[in-house]
Design a protein around this motif. Structure first.
Motif, PDB file in Angstrom:
ATOM      1  N   ASP A  34     -27.775  32.517 -52.010  1.00 34.93           N
ATOM      2  CA  ASP A  34     -29.092  33.076 -51.671  1.00 34.93           C
ATOM      3  C   ASP A  34     -29.964  32.089 -50.905  1.00 34.93           C
ATOM      4  OD1 ASP A  34     -28.408  35.434 -52.889  1.00 34.93           O
ATOM      5  OD2 ASP A  34     -29.496  35.025 -54.749  1.00 34.93           O
ATOM      6  N   GLU A  35     -29.942  30.837 -51.301  1.00 32.54           N
ATOM      7  CA  GLU A  35     -30.767  29.808 -50.660  1.00 32.54           C
ATOM      8  C   GLU A  35     -30.484  29.710 -49.164  1.00 32.54           C
ATOM      9  OE1 GLU A  35     -31.771  25.109 -51.440  1.00 32.54           O
ATOM     10  OE2 GLU A  35     -29.725  25.786 -51.829  1.00 32.54           O
ATOM     11  N   LEU A  36     -29.257  29.982 -48.750  1.00 34.96           N
ATOM     12  CA  LEU A  36     -28.854  29.830 -47.354  1.00 34.96           C
ATOM     13  C   LEU A  36     -29.034  31.108 -46.544  1.00 34.96           C
ATOM     14  CD1 LEU A  36     -25.657  27.677 -47.921  1.00 34.96           C
ATOM     15  CD2 LEU A  36     -28.021  26.912 -47.531  1.00 34.96           C
ATOM     16  N   ILE A  37     -29.417  32.187 -47.215  1.00 34.75           N
ATOM     17  CA  ILE A  37     -29.676  33.451 -46.517  1.00 34.75           C
ATOM     18  C   ILE A  37     -31.114  33.488 -46.002  1.00 34.75           C
ATOM     19  CG2 ILE A  37     -29.824  35.967 -46.825  1.00 34.75           C
ATOM     20  CD1 ILE A  37     -27.432  35.748 -48.695  1.00 34.75           C
ATOM     21  N   ASN A  38     -31.963  32.635 -46.568  1.00 39.23           N
ATOM     22  CA  ASN A  38     -33.340  32.550 -46.086  1.00 39.23           C
ATOM     23  C   ASN A  38     -33.358  32.081 -44.633  1.00 39.23           C
ATOM     24  OD1 ASN A  38     -34.419  33.242 -48.606  1.00 39.23           O
ATOM     25  ND2 ASN A  38     -34.297  31.114 -49.295  1.00 39.23           N
ATOM     26  N   ARG A  39     -34.395  32.489 -43.918  1.00 33.91           N
ATOM     27  CA  ARG A  39     -34.538  32.057 -42.531  1.00 33.91           C
ATOM     28  C   ARG A  39     -34.710  30.545 -42.485  1.00 33.91           C
ATOM     29  NH1 ARG A  39     -36.439  36.202 -38.817  1.00 33.91           N
ATOM     30  NH2 ARG A  39     -37.846  34.718 -37.869  1.00 33.91           N
ATOM     31  N   HIS A  62     -35.591  31.570 -36.925  1.00 25.15           N
ATOM     32  CA  HIS A  62     -35.434  32.882 -36.293  1.00 25.15           C
ATOM     33  C   HIS A  62     -34.275  33.691 -36.884  1.00 25.15           C
ATOM     34  CE1 HIS A  62     -32.472  30.565 -34.031  1.00 25.15           C
ATOM     35  NE2 HIS A  62     -31.918  31.710 -33.705  1.00 25.15           N
ATOM     36  N   GLN A  63     -33.494  33.073 -37.765  1.00 21.86           N
ATOM     37  CA  GLN A  63     -32.378  33.784 -38.384  1.00 21.86           C
ATOM     38  C   GLN A  63     -32.013  33.081 -39.693  1.00 21.86           C
ATOM     39  OE1 GLN A  63     -28.855  33.662 -35.934  1.00 21.86           O
ATOM     40  NE2 GLN A  63     -29.110  31.494 -35.459  1.00 21.86           N
ATOM     41  N   GLU A  64     -31.052  33.663 -40.410  1.00 14.80           N
ATOM     42  CA  GLU A  64     -30.622  33.079 -41.676  1.00 14.80           C
ATOM     43  C   GLU A  64     -30.108  31.661 -41.449  1.00 14.80           C
ATOM     44  OE1 GLU A  64     -28.179  36.324 -41.576  1.00 14.80           O
ATOM     45  OE2 GLU A  64     -28.980  37.322 -43.358  1.00 14.80           O
ATOM     46  N   LEU A  65     -30.417  30.769 -42.381  1.00 11.40           N
ATOM     47  CA  LEU A  65     -30.082  29.357 -42.230  1.00 11.40           C
ATOM     48  C   LEU A  65     -28.588  29.137 -42.022  1.00 11.40           C
ATOM     49  CD1 LEU A  65     -30.886  26.409 -42.148  1.00 11.40           C
ATOM     50  CD2 LEU A  65     -30.788  26.388 -44.652  1.00 11.40           C
ATOM     51  N   PHE A  66     -27.741  29.763 -42.830  1.00 10.32           N
ATOM     52  CA  PHE A  66     -26.295  29.522 -42.694  1.00 10.32           C
ATOM     53  C   PHE A  66     -25.803  29.911 -41.308  1.00 10.32           C
ATOM     54  CE2 PHE A  66     -25.873  34.022 -43.585  1.00 10.32           C
ATOM     55  CZ  PHE A  66     -24.712  34.394 -42.934  1.00 10.32           C
TER      56      PHE A  66
END
Length: 184
Positions: A34-39, A62-66
């Motif tokens: 979940d932490e890496l789905i944040n922008r 501008h997009q999900e971190l991963f």
């Protein structure tokens, strides 16, 4: 802060994505924490023997971190025009460095002196933007450049701007911090 477990996950994800790219495969990503789905925004640097072989990043979320990390890694490894694209043999010995952009803040100031006082040497990366031209240096670049004015001038030159454009009141100056980690 990104957890140690998620740092390892990102590094593993990037290496796998680069290997698959070299094999002509499409990356298939599952079970993203979940932490890496944040922008988020990131820079990825590929190094061999402590020498950069590619470095690309995004400054604004501008997009999900991963996804940002994986895309920047592929561009750094295979499309950074300053370097020869990585080969499979290169990737075996390459180190991947990921810098997560944090605490991005646009500075407001009335004078050059006031601006320079807002830049925290050794902590801040700095962005100089004028119109569509934008340049940055990551916080780790303070190891090579010890002077704030020289730091700002180099950023301007990287953006193909006059070296003193940072003094122009129409320029936008941002500072940020990074959380940087590397494999191996």
């Amino acid at each position: 802060m990104v957890s140690e477990e998620n740092k390892r996950f990102l590094l593993s994800l990037v290496r796998k994505a680069l290997e698959e790219h070299l094999e002509g495969k499409e990356s298939d990503v599952e079970n993203i924490p979940d932490e890496l789905i944040n922008r988020g925004a990131s820079f990825v640097t590929i190094k061999i023997n402590d020498e950069s072989k590619g470095s690309i990043g995004t400054l604004f979320e501008h997009q999900e971190l991963f996804l940002d990390v994986v895309e920047n890694a592929k561009v750094a490894a295979f499309e950074d025009q300053r370097f020869v694209p990585l080969t499979s043999d290169d990737l075996k010995i390459a180190k991947i460095e990921i810098s997560i952009i944090k605490n991005l803040k646009k500075l407001s100031y009335e004078s050059e002196f006031e601006l320079l006082n807002q830049i925290n040497k050794d902590v801040n990366g700095v962005i100089v933007q004028q119109g569509i031209r934008i340049g940055t240096l990551l916080p780790q670049e303070w190891e090579k450049i010890n002077d704030k004015v020289e730091f700002l001038q180099l950023i301007c030159e990287k953006a193909n701007l006059d070296k003193d454009v940072w003094k122009n009141p129409n320029s936008e100056i941002y500072v940020y911090e990074t959380e940087t980690f590397m494999d191996n």
